[in-house]
Each structure stands twice: as structure tokens, then as C-alpha cells.
Design a protein around this motif. Structure first.
Motif, PDB file in Angstrom:
ATOM      1  N   LEU A   5       0.829  -1.199   0.000  1.00  0.00           N
ATOM      2  CA  LEU A   5       0.000   0.000   0.000  1.00  0.00           C
ATOM      3  C   LEU A   5       0.866   1.253   0.000  1.00  0.00           C
ATOM      4  O   LEU A   5       1.886   1.324   0.675  1.00  0.00           O
ATOM      5  N   LYS A   6       0.409   2.253  -0.735  1.00  0.00           N
ATOM      6  CA  LYS A   6       1.022   3.578  -0.608  1.00  0.00           C
ATOM      7  C   LYS A   6       0.459   4.310   0.603  1.00  0.00           C
ATOM      8  O   LYS A   6       1.198   4.958   1.341  1.00  0.00           O
ATOM      9  N   VAL A   7      -0.873   4.199   0.800  1.00  0.00           N
ATOM     10  CA  VAL A   7      -1.511   4.885   1.928  1.00  0.00           C
ATOM     11  C   VAL A   7      -2.495   3.944   2.615  1.00  0.00           C
ATOM     12  O   VAL A   7      -3.360   3.353   1.964  1.00  0.00           O
ATOM     13  N   LEU A   8      -2.360   3.821   3.913  1.00  0.00           N
ATOM     14  CA  LEU A   8      -3.317   3.111   4.762  1.00  0.00           C
ATOM     15  C   LEU A   8      -3.972   4.120   5.693  1.00  0.00           C
ATOM     16  O   LEU A   8      -3.288   4.930   6.321  1.00  0.00           O
ATOM     17  N   VAL A   9      -5.294   4.068   5.766  1.00  0.00           N
ATOM     18  CA  VAL A   9      -6.033   4.815   6.782  1.00  0.00           C
ATOM     19  C   VAL A   9      -6.652   3.793   7.724  1.00  0.00           C
ATOM     20  O   VAL A   9      -7.353   2.875   7.279  1.00  0.00           O
ATOM     21  N   VAL A  10      -6.402   3.952   9.023  1.00  0.00           N
ATOM     22  CA  VAL A  10      -6.912   2.997  10.000  1.00  0.00           C
ATOM     23  C   VAL A  10      -7.272   3.740  11.279  1.00  0.00           C
ATOM     24  O   VAL A  10      -6.693   4.782  11.586  1.00  0.00           O
ATOM     25  N   SER A  11      -8.241   3.213  11.999  1.00  0.00           N
ATOM     26  CA  SER A  11      -8.707   3.902  13.202  1.00  0.00           C
ATOM     27  C   SER A  11      -7.763   3.688  14.376  1.00  0.00           C
ATOM     28  O   SER A  11      -7.131   2.642  14.516  1.00  0.00           O
ATOM     29  N   ALA A  12      -7.668   4.728  15.216  1.00  0.00           N
ATOM     30  CA  ALA A  12      -6.866   4.690  16.453  1.00  0.00           C
ATOM     31  C   ALA A  12      -7.607   5.546  17.470  1.00  0.00           C
ATOM     32  O   ALA A  12      -7.472   6.764  17.492  1.00  0.00           O
ATOM     33  N   LEU A  13      -8.395   4.907  18.314  1.00  0.00           N
ATOM     34  CA  LEU A  13      -9.382   5.612  19.117  1.00  0.00           C
ATOM     35  C   LEU A  13      -8.794   6.472  20.228  1.00  0.00           C
ATOM     36  O   LEU A  13      -9.141   7.645  20.377  1.00  0.00           O
ATOM     37  N   ARG A  14      -7.898   5.874  21.023  1.00  0.00           N
ATOM     38  CA  ARG A  14      -7.434   6.561  22.230  1.00  0.00           C
ATOM     39  C   ARG A  14      -6.174   5.862  22.744  1.00  0.00           C
ATOM     40  O   ARG A  14      -5.685   4.909  22.127  1.00  0.00           O
ATOM     41  N   ILE A  15      -5.646   6.316  23.873  1.00  0.00           N
ATOM     42  CA  ILE A  15      -4.455   5.695  24.474  1.00  0.00           C
ATOM     43  C   ILE A  15      -4.831   4.398  25.189  1.00  0.00           C
ATOM     44  O   ILE A  15      -4.173   3.361  25.013  1.00  0.00           O
ATOM     45  N   GLU A  16      -5.875   4.433  25.988  1.00  0.00           N
ATOM     46  CA  GLU A  16      -6.277   3.272  26.782  1.00  0.00           C
ATOM     47  C   GLU A  16      -6.897   2.193  25.877  1.00  0.00           C
ATOM     48  O   GLU A  16      -7.497   2.495  24.854  1.00  0.00           O
ATOM     49  N   PRO A  17      -6.784   0.920  26.267  1.00  0.00           N
ATOM     50  CA  PRO A  17      -7.429  -0.147  25.499  1.00  0.00           C
ATOM     51  C   PRO A  17      -8.939   0.042  25.437  1.00  0.00           C
ATOM     52  O   PRO A  17      -9.551   0.663  26.315  1.00  0.00           O
ATOM     53  N   HIS A  18      -9.558  -0.485  24.393  1.00  0.00           N
ATOM     54  CA  HIS A  18     -11.000  -0.407  24.188  1.00  0.00           C
ATOM     55  C   HIS A  18     -11.482  -1.758  23.694  1.00  0.00           C
ATOM     56  O   HIS A  18     -10.767  -2.461  22.984  1.00  0.00           O
ATOM     57  N   HIS A  19     -12.712  -2.122  24.044  1.00  0.00           N
ATOM     58  CA  HIS A  19     -13.202  -3.469  23.724  1.00  0.00           C
ATOM     59  C   HIS A  19     -13.488  -3.672  22.240  1.00  0.00           C
ATOM     60  O   HIS A  19     -13.537  -4.807  21.766  1.00  0.00           O
ATOM     61  N   SER A  20     -13.677  -2.585  21.469  1.00  0.00           N
ATOM     62  CA  SER A  20     -14.070  -2.782  20.074  1.00  0.00           C
ATOM     63  C   SER A  20     -13.278  -1.948  19.071  1.00  0.00           C
ATOM     64  O   SER A  20     -13.606  -1.956  17.889  1.00  0.00           O
ATOM     65  N   HIS A  21     -12.270  -1.232  19.533  1.00  0.00           N
ATOM     66  CA  HIS A  21     -11.447  -0.413  18.649  1.00  0.00           C
ATOM     67  C   HIS A  21      -9.972  -0.612  18.954  1.00  0.00           C
ATOM     68  O   HIS A  21      -9.598  -0.853  20.109  1.00  0.00           O
ATOM     69  N   PHE A  22      -9.125  -0.454  17.923  1.00  0.00           N
ATOM     70  CA  PHE A  22      -7.701  -0.311  18.175  1.00  0.00           C
ATOM     71  C   PHE A  22      -7.454   0.915  19.045  1.00  0.00           C
ATOM     72  O   PHE A  22      -8.012   1.994  18.791  1.00  0.00           O
ATOM     73  N   ASN A  23      -6.619   0.761  20.061  1.00  0.00           N
ATOM     74  CA  ASN A  23      -6.062   1.951  20.702  1.00  0.00           C
ATOM     75  C   ASN A  23      -4.799   2.336  19.930  1.00  0.00           C
ATOM     76  O   ASN A  23      -4.454   1.718  18.910  1.00  0.00           O
TER      77      ASN A  23
END
Length: 253
Positions: free
Chosen positions: A185-203
């Protein structure tokens, strides 16, 4: 291919109503985030990925005059609630094609029954043309679109690869066979919710590990909450090829 980040915030956006968190009171425009969505412009085709509650505001802010398709990642409200506001595009263009998993289309049919109905339809309601997405590539006017399947806690979600660009939001886990779709890939966009762990998102830590796994040339993080911190402070501590996206950012792939 041009990518416009229409919104880069989480489900409540930033600032959160009534919040006293310092990020919610920031004067930096990059700390003000509408609900997550992007516009992909390719060969003069405009593809919207997710149509959330801030859709109208996002279209006005970026002077979008035509909409050729909506690709849905999943059915959560912050990704779907703006569907009624496609009316100006519908009145000019006719039915707007929507692409989604069959489960997501059924959820939209239930929520926006007056849009999907074919009986006694209210004359002011917009119309759509339904296209079911499965976990296999499909063509959009000559553009090969490869769905990438992953999990948002227990909910299946689709990301999308288009040429050398990929967009994955609301991700918590992904199988190796799906990661293989993200090579070179040249560009990846991916979610990064917060510093602390989360049950349904990458931190942030999980998102950075995912970047190391995929090895794109450049990465932008999105679906960001106020709990990740101030944009400028987080940005300066990221690896050289990793950045925080912000609302109305445009990039070319």
C-alpha cells in the motif's frame, strides 16, 4: 485518486456536548472532529465511504456537487445517520447507488423505510440503488474495489482497498488472510481511538503494531476520540511515516 477526510472523529465527535475535557476546549481546528467519513475521488467519480450524521455539513464544507456512490463499512449510527441528506444529489442525479453487506442494507431498510420503499413513496424522499457487497472484489466503473473484512468487537465490518489505498475504520481484530490484501500500500487509513485499550477499537498502541504488520508507505489514523490527546502533541510523537488525519485534509494517492 484524491482522498478527502470529511470527518475523523469518533461517534460523539469532538468536542463532546457538555464536556470539560481539555481537548474539547482546544482552539486548534485540528482538534475539532466530525463523525468519521471520507470522500474518494477517482476519474471524476465521487465515492463516499459512510454517510454519518454530519454528512450535510461535510458536503457543504468541501463544496461537493455530485455523489456517485456510497460504500458502507457497517450499520452503526455514526456511519449511517445522514442518509436522508442525500436528497439534493438525488434530485439532480436520480437514485444514488449504495454498496453494503446484506445485513447493513437490511438495517438501512428498517431505519429509512421511506427511502427504500417502492409503494406510495413520499415525493420528497430520496431514492437509492442497492448493491450487495460480499467479501470478494467488485468493480466500480473500472475501479477494482477489494473489501477487507475485520471485527469491531463481535460485529463484522468491511474496509476497502482501491488501488494502492486502503481504508479501515472501527477495527479491533483481523485475520491473517485479510491482512494479505493490504500488501504494498502507498496509503493506509486505520482507526486509532485513544491511548487506553478499548473493547471494540484499536487503541494507539494496537494501531501502531498494525502499521508495522502491514508496512504501508504512509499511514493516517482516523476515528479519533478526545481521549487520544491534542492533535499536535500526538502527531509529534508518531513515527515519521504515520500521521493523524484531521477534518478536511486532502491527500493524493
Amino acid at each position: 485518486m484524491e482522498i478527502t477526510f470529511l470527518g475523523t472523529g469518533t461517534s460523539q465527535g469532538i468536542p463532546i456536548i457538555g464536556s470539560d475535557h481539555p481537548v474539547c476546549h482546544s482552539d486548534n481546528p485540528k482538534d475539532k472532529r466530525l463523525r468519521v467519513s471520507i470522500l474518494v475521488t477517482w476519474n471524476n467519480w465521487n465515492i463516499l465511504i459512510d454517510c454519518g450524521p454530519d454528512f450535510r455539513q461535510q458536503m457543504l464544507a468541501n463544496d461537493v456537487r455530485k455523489l456517485d456512490a456510497i460504500f458502507y463499512t457497517h450499520e452503526h449510527n455514526d456511519h449511517t445517520a445522514g442518509l436522508d441528506d442525500i436528497r439534493p444529489f438525488f434530485f439532480r442525479q436520480g437514485d444514488i447507488p449504495v454498496y453494503a453487506h446484506e445485513r447493513v442494507l437490511k438495517a438501512l431498510q428498517k431505519r429509512f423505510d421511506y427511502i427504500f420503499t417502492t409503494k406510495d413513496k413520499y415525493p420528497g424522499a430520496p431514492g437509492v440503488k442497492e448493491n450487495v457487497i460480499e467479501n470478494k472484489p467488485f468493480s466500480f466503473h473500472g475501479l477494482t474495489v477489494t473489501p477487507v473484512e475485520f471485527m469491531h468487537n463481535r460485529l463484522q465490518v468491511f474496509g476497502f482497498r482501491m488501488e494502492d489505498f486502503a481504508y479501515l475504520t472501527d477495527i479491533k481484530s483481523i485475520e491473517d488472510k485479510e491482512v494479505e490484501k493490504l500488501q504494498d500500500l502507498k496509503v493506509l487509513v486505520v482507526s486509532a481511538l485513544r491511548i487506553e485499550p478499548h473493547h471494540s477499537h484499536f487503541n494507539l498502541e494496537e494501531a501502531l503494531k498494525f502499521v508495522e504488520r502491514v508496512k504501508p508507505q504512509t499511514t493516517y489514523f482516523t476515528h479519533i476520540s478526545h481521549m487520544l490527546g491534542f492533535h499536535d502533541e500526538v502527531e509529534k510523537n508518531l513515527p515519521e511515516n504515520v500521521h493523524l488525519a484531521y477534518d478536511n485534509l486532502k491527500i493524493t494517492v
